[in-house]
Design an enzyme around this catalytic site. Structure first.
Site, short mmCIF file in Angstrom:
data_model
loop_
_atom_site.label_atom_id
_atom_site.label_comp_id
_atom_site.label_asym_id
_atom_site.label_seq_id
_atom_site.Cartn_x
_atom_site.Cartn_y
_atom_site.Cartn_z
N ARG A 13 0.75 -1.26 0.05
CA ARG A 13 -0.11 -0.11 -0.13
C ARG A 13 0.67 1.29 -0.06
O ARG A 13 1.64 1.51 1.08
CB ARG A 13 -0.93 -0.08 1.19
CG ARG A 13 -2.02 1.05 1.34
CD ARG A 13 -2.70 1.15 2.72
NE ARG A 13 -1.92 2.03 3.30
CZ ARG A 13 -1.86 1.76 4.70
NH1 ARG A 13 -2.22 0.84 5.42
NH2 ARG A 13 -1.27 2.54 5.62
N HIS A 30 -4.21 4.13 4.30
CA HIS A 30 -4.98 3.32 4.33
C HIS A 30 -6.13 3.81 3.78
O HIS A 30 -7.02 3.32 3.04
CB HIS A 30 -5.35 2.93 5.78
CG HIS A 30 -6.67 2.01 5.90
ND1 HIS A 30 -6.77 0.80 5.63
CD2 HIS A 30 -7.81 2.19 6.45
CE1 HIS A 30 -7.92 0.43 6.07
NE2 HIS A 30 -8.64 1.39 6.36
N TYR A 65 3.63 6.34 11.27
CA TYR A 65 3.79 5.08 11.71
C TYR A 65 4.59 4.22 10.65
O TYR A 65 5.21 3.21 10.83
CB TYR A 65 2.88 4.11 12.13
CG TYR A 65 1.65 4.06 10.90
CD1 TYR A 65 1.98 3.27 9.90
CD2 TYR A 65 0.60 4.72 10.94
CE1 TYR A 65 1.17 3.20 8.79
CE2 TYR A 65 -0.38 4.69 9.64
CZ TYR A 65 -0.25 3.98 8.84
OH TYR A 65 -1.01 3.94 7.50
C1 TPP Z 1 -14.46 -6.33 12.42
C2 TPP Z 1 -13.64 -5.00 12.36
N1 TPP Z 1 -12.61 -4.70 12.81
C3 TPP Z 1 -11.82 -3.39 13.05
C4 TPP Z 1 -12.19 -2.63 11.93
C5 TPP Z 1 -11.32 -1.33 11.64
N2 TPP Z 1 -10.63 -1.45 10.35
C6 TPP Z 1 -11.10 -0.85 9.10
S1 TPP Z 1 -10.07 -1.35 8.06
C7 TPP Z 1 -8.81 -1.99 8.96
C8 TPP Z 1 -7.58 -2.66 8.47
C9 TPP Z 1 -7.67 -3.67 7.67
O1 TPP Z 1 -6.62 -4.16 7.08
P1 TPP Z 1 -6.46 -5.29 5.93
O2 TPP Z 1 -7.36 -6.23 6.19
O3 TPP Z 1 -4.97 -5.61 6.05
O4 TPP Z 1 -6.79 -4.55 4.83
P2 TPP Z 1 -6.20 -3.32 4.07
O5 TPP Z 1 -6.99 -2.15 4.42
O6 TPP Z 1 -4.79 -3.04 4.18
O7 TPP Z 1 -6.30 -3.57 2.43
C10 TPP Z 1 -9.57 -2.09 10.32
C11 TPP Z 1 -8.91 -2.62 11.63
C12 TPP Z 1 -13.33 -3.09 11.13
N3 TPP Z 1 -13.87 -2.12 10.16
N4 TPP Z 1 -14.12 -4.14 11.38
#
Ligand code: TPP
Length: 380
Positions: free
Chosen positions: A274, A278, A287
């Protein structure tokens, strides 16, 4: 090396981190020595390139209007767009359960710029009537299932739909996309166990882009690779260069063939990065080491595809220039249309759940409409 089970085909030691990684192209887009290049029709490659270019132009424009305060939220995919086009290995009847970062998959399957912008603005022509936050699309007519904000919910759904296809005697597959952070949810484990135990025709795409917001992928697991988790559940785990569209199509072809032949699911870890934050709400400079993106920018998926197509005589500078201009114009026009449209009528809030509206919803609707409000709450 971790004991990830690979299917037939080529395998290269990764120059990225030393673990086994499937690649067809090197970082510049030249075919690696000794690998088999998957057969991809020139029209398919061109469609992938054109759509990938559109996603890049669109992401940039959308992030700008977010910064201008016209849009509440946006999520870019800079550097990881090749993963979106795993769907190019599917049939239209196959099901796709995306996460929130696969814009290219929507456009590749036929979602239009107008639908995309209407959804972002939540206006009267938004296919889902303003009920979700931006970038949470839904297009059941394209077999693209609604994006949900809680991460991971789509993974068991994909396992279930894959299994249903099998019970119905169809040879359709269901694909779930999720980030590596999402592999820490219970849903990931439930879905993989179910699909492996029942040999469901599911393909699980773990898009490992290095970070789950501010949490590095190394913190999400003690396993050496995400692909190795498939082996624990009894399915192949394949690790592929997620910035190499040819390698992605190669492993997708293998996984769909297995699924359609009744041999069960596959977990594919697509190793990517990425490059930016985010989402529009994130600031990775807080970070992340500022030097971290540099080597990944050199592995840019669009540049690699462009170079490969150039060598194959499928790319021209004039085409790319004209297309970029066309996309910019189309985006400006679609944006103007989307901004000018009003929000959905308030009473549409009560539609689409029940065939016959139950009494308590009817009461709530009557009460709301009696308030004399003409605007939707987000206009106040
Ligand atoms: C069940 C849940 N826990 C926490 C969140 C908050 N949250 C939103 S996106 C995210 C990170 C997800 O990272 P990843 O799965 O690696 O996908 P990326 O965004 O890097 O593509 C989090 C923790 C959420 N949306 N749903």
């Amino acid at each position: 090396m971790v004991a990830t089970k690979t299917l037939s085909g080529d395998s290269q030691r990764s120059p990225i981190d030393g673990e086994e990684l499937r690649r067809v192209l090197d970082d510049n887009g030249n075919v690696l020595p000794g690998v088999t290049v998957p057969k991809v029709a020139p029209e398919t490659l061109k469609k992938i390139f054109d759509t990938m270019l559109m996603v890049r132009v669109l992401d940039d424009r959308m992030m700008r209007i977010q910064r201008q305060g016209k849009l509440g939220f946006y999520m870019k995919s800079l550097g990881e767009e090749a993963t979106h086009f795993a769907v190019a290995a599917l049939r239209p009847s196959d099901w796709v359960f995306p996460s929130y970062r696969e814009q290219g998959a929507w456009f590749y399957r036929g979602y239009t710029l107008d639908m995309f912008l209407n959804q972002l603005f939540g206006n009267v022509q938004d296919p889902i009537k303003g009920r979700q936050m931006p970038v949470h699309h839904s297009a059941n007519w394209l077999n693209l299932v609604s994006v949900s904000s809680p991460v991971g919910t789509q993974i068991p759904q994909a396992a279930g739909v894959a299994h249903a296809a099998k019970l119905q005697g169809k040879d359709d597959v269901a694909v779930a996309y999720f980030g590596e952070g999402t592999s820490s949810t219970g849903e990931f484990h439930v879905a993989l166990n179910f699909a492996a135990a029942y040999k469901s025709p599911a393909i699980f795409i773990c898009r490992n882009n290095g970070w789950a917001i501010s949490v590095p992928s190394s913190t999400q697991t003690a396993a050496k690779t995400y692909a190795s988790k498939g082996v624990g559940y009894g399915m192949p785990g394949i690790r592929v260069d997620g910035n190499d569209i040819l390698a992605i199509l190669q492993v997708m072809n293998e996984a769909t063939a297995r699924a359609r032949a009744g041999e069960g699911p596959t977990l594919i870890e697509m190793l990517t990065y990425r490059v930016e934050g985010h989402s529009s709400s994130d600031d990775p400079s807080v970070y992340r080491d500022p030097n971290e993106p540099a080597p990944w920018i050199k592995r840019d998926p669009l540049n690699r595809l462009r170079n490969y197509m150039k060598l194959e005589g499928l790319w021209s500078e004039a085409h790319e220039k004209a297309l970029t201009e066309r996309y910019n114009t189309e985006i400006t026009e679609a944006m103007a249309r989307a901004e000018a449209l009003p929000p959905p009528d308030l009473d549409t809030l009560f539609e689409d759940v029940y065939e016959e509206m139950p009494w308590h919803l009817r009461e709530q609707k009557e009460w709301l409409m009696a308030q004399g409000r003409t605007k939707s709450p987000h206009q106040h």
